[in-house]
Design a protein around this motif. Structure first.
Motif, short mmCIF file in Angstrom:
data_model
loop_
_atom_site.label_atom_id
_atom_site.label_comp_id
_atom_site.label_asym_id
_atom_site.label_seq_id
_atom_site.Cartn_x
_atom_site.Cartn_y
_atom_site.Cartn_z
N ALA A 182 -9.38 8.69 -29.83
CA ALA A 182 -9.69 8.05 -28.56
C ALA A 182 -9.05 6.67 -28.49
CB ALA A 182 -11.19 7.97 -28.36
N LYS A 183 -9.08 5.94 -29.58
CA LYS A 183 -8.45 4.63 -29.60
C LYS A 183 -6.91 4.74 -29.50
CE LYS A 183 -12.07 2.29 -32.28
NZ LYS A 183 -12.38 1.54 -33.52
N TRP A 207 1.62 4.73 -39.32
CA TRP A 207 1.91 3.81 -38.19
C TRP A 207 0.81 3.85 -37.16
CZ3 TRP A 207 2.54 4.83 -33.00
CH2 TRP A 207 3.02 3.79 -32.20
N LEU A 208 0.27 5.02 -36.86
CA LEU A 208 -0.78 5.15 -35.88
C LEU A 208 -2.06 4.44 -36.30
CD1 LEU A 208 -1.29 6.46 -33.11
CD2 LEU A 208 -2.14 8.47 -34.32
N LYS A 209 -2.43 4.60 -37.58
CA LYS A 209 -3.65 3.93 -38.05
C LYS A 209 -3.49 2.43 -38.06
CE LYS A 209 -5.53 7.65 -40.91
NZ LYS A 209 -5.98 8.05 -42.27
N ILE A 257 -3.98 1.25 -34.53
CA ILE A 257 -5.39 1.31 -34.12
C ILE A 257 -6.18 0.16 -34.75
CG2 ILE A 257 -7.49 2.68 -34.26
CD1 ILE A 257 -5.73 5.20 -34.18
N ALA A 258 -5.92 -0.11 -36.03
CA ALA A 258 -6.64 -1.19 -36.71
C ALA A 258 -6.25 -2.56 -36.18
CB ALA A 258 -6.35 -1.12 -38.23
#
Length: 404
Positions: free
Chosen positions: A370-371, A397-399, A402-403
């Motif tokens: 969702a993020k 890269w996605l995490k 998000i972080a």
């Protein structure tokens, strides 16, 4: 895909603007060319007819220089062509001028442009008239060219001392040929032999008496050899020319030799009065019909010529516009093809594609997915995400995004 559509839309808009600008300049120029008054090219007061008349009435050396003919011979030739209907006067060119064009061309190796300047006619008229004269050349050749008698030498040549050595050789060749025929006929008699070593006839005295009665000229060879007999046999019995084509009647003749013999015979056999102009393709129609057709084809209506000139100018402008439109059409086709080809190899970075890819990643929780959806509002993030081919790198890269 959106970028490809956008590139295609921008390209079409630019092409449309360029076409509008070009037509704003091209159409007025085309209309000006159509409405422009045609400027005469041949404006000299010395027309072709006047030029020919002036040359013929001037000094005879002028006529010889321009036409390679004396004036009286030129006029006699023109009268003959007109009387026999080989050439006819037309509305703009009479027979003398037609003959003058032809003689001027072959005398000076003149081009079509040279003839236009000299006789003040269009290139089409010059070409047509020259061809008409060319077409009657075979007819004139058949009427006037007479083949010489190859069996007799002209008195002027025979009485010239410069050619005497040639005639001496010729007389000697005739003597040898006569002696060869005498010995050849004598050898055909019954009981007659031949000594190849001595090159002499061998026979008993009684047989010799019979030979001398039938062939008196062989008497001198009763005690005298004739060493050239075998060489003359090769020359007269089985050959058409000296050199590599010499062969005896008992040898097999190759196919190429047959062809050469046929060609040599065709060239040299003038005793039968073969016409050398028979293969020149003389027209089968009569000279009268040919002259009528030439007259009909060379008397166009002046108004029709003007209409033809206008139509020709319109057609030229239409052809230019048509070529330009074809060029632009082909150019646009190639450009669109390149864009389409590039779009085929382009990775889909749409939001729907990114969402489908996110939902297929099992390592992410629903909260992380969702993020991650918020990241796809930026086109750059979508391109980075979809163009990363290694799944683990894409996940890292996605995490990180998000972080952050």
């Amino acid at each position: 895909m959106d970028s490809a559509r956008e590139q295609l839309r921008i390209f079409l808009l630019e092409e449309e603007e360029e076409d509008d600008e070009l037509f704003f300049a091209l159409v007025p120029a085309a209309l000006a060319a159509l409405q422009a008054e045609k400027r005469p090219l041949h404006t000299s007061i010395l027309t072709g007819s006047i030029k020919v008349k002036e040359i013929l009435e001037g000094h005879e050396n002028w006529s010889k220089a321009e036409f390679r003919m004396e004036p009286e011979i030129f006029r006699a030739t023109a009268r003959y062509l007109s009387m026999k209907s080989l050439l006819c006067d037309t509305r703009g060119v009479d027979v003398e001028e037609q003959l003058g064009m032809f003689m001027y061309m072959i005398s000076h190796n003149a081009s079509n442009q040279d003839l236009q300047n000299a006789f003040q006619h269009s290139g089409e008229t010059i070409s047509r008239k020259i061809n008409e004269v060319f077409h009657i050349v075979p007819t004139l050749a058949e009427r006037f060219v007479k083949l010489p008698d190859s069996t007799h030498t002209h008195m002027k040549i025979a009485s010239d001392p410069r050619f005497w050595p040639y005639f001496q050789i010729q007389e000697k060749e005739k003597e040898l040929k006569g002696n060869y025929k005498v010995i050849k006929n004598a050898r055909k008699e019954s009981g007659v032999g031949w000594n190849d070593s001595l090159c002499m006839i061998v026979a008993e005295p009684a047989i010799w008496d019979r030979i001398l009665q039938a062939h008196p000229k062989v008497k001198k060879f009763r005690s005298k050899p004739f060493p050239l007999f075998n060489q003359l046999a090769l020359l007269y019995e089985g050959s058409v020319a000296p050199g590599d084509l010499c062969f005896t009647s008992t040898q097999e003749i190759s196919h190429s030799s047959d062809q050469n013999m046929g060609m040599t015979h065709e060239v040299l056999s003038l005793d039968g009065l073969t016409n050398p102009f028979s293969n020149m393709g003389a027209p089968e129609t009569s000279s009268t019909n040919m002259a009528k057709e030439a007259q009909e084809s060379s008397t166009p209506n002046k108004e029709k010529e003007v209409d033809v000139g206008k139509k020709r100018k319109h057609n030229q402008v239409a052809l230019v516009l048509e070529d330009y439109l074809e060029f632009k059409k082909e150019q646009a086709k190639r450009a669109v093809g390149k864009i389409v080809e590039a779009s085929r190899h382009e990775i889909d970075t749409s939001i729907s594609k990114c969402i489908a890819t996110i939902e297929s990643i099992q390592e992410l929780t629903d909260e992380e997915k969702a993020k991650a959806l918020g990241l796809f509002r930026c086109p750059l993030n979508r391109e980075i995400f979809m163009n990363t081919s290694i799944p683990s790198v894409r996940l890292i890269w996605l995490k990180s995004q998000i972080a952050g």
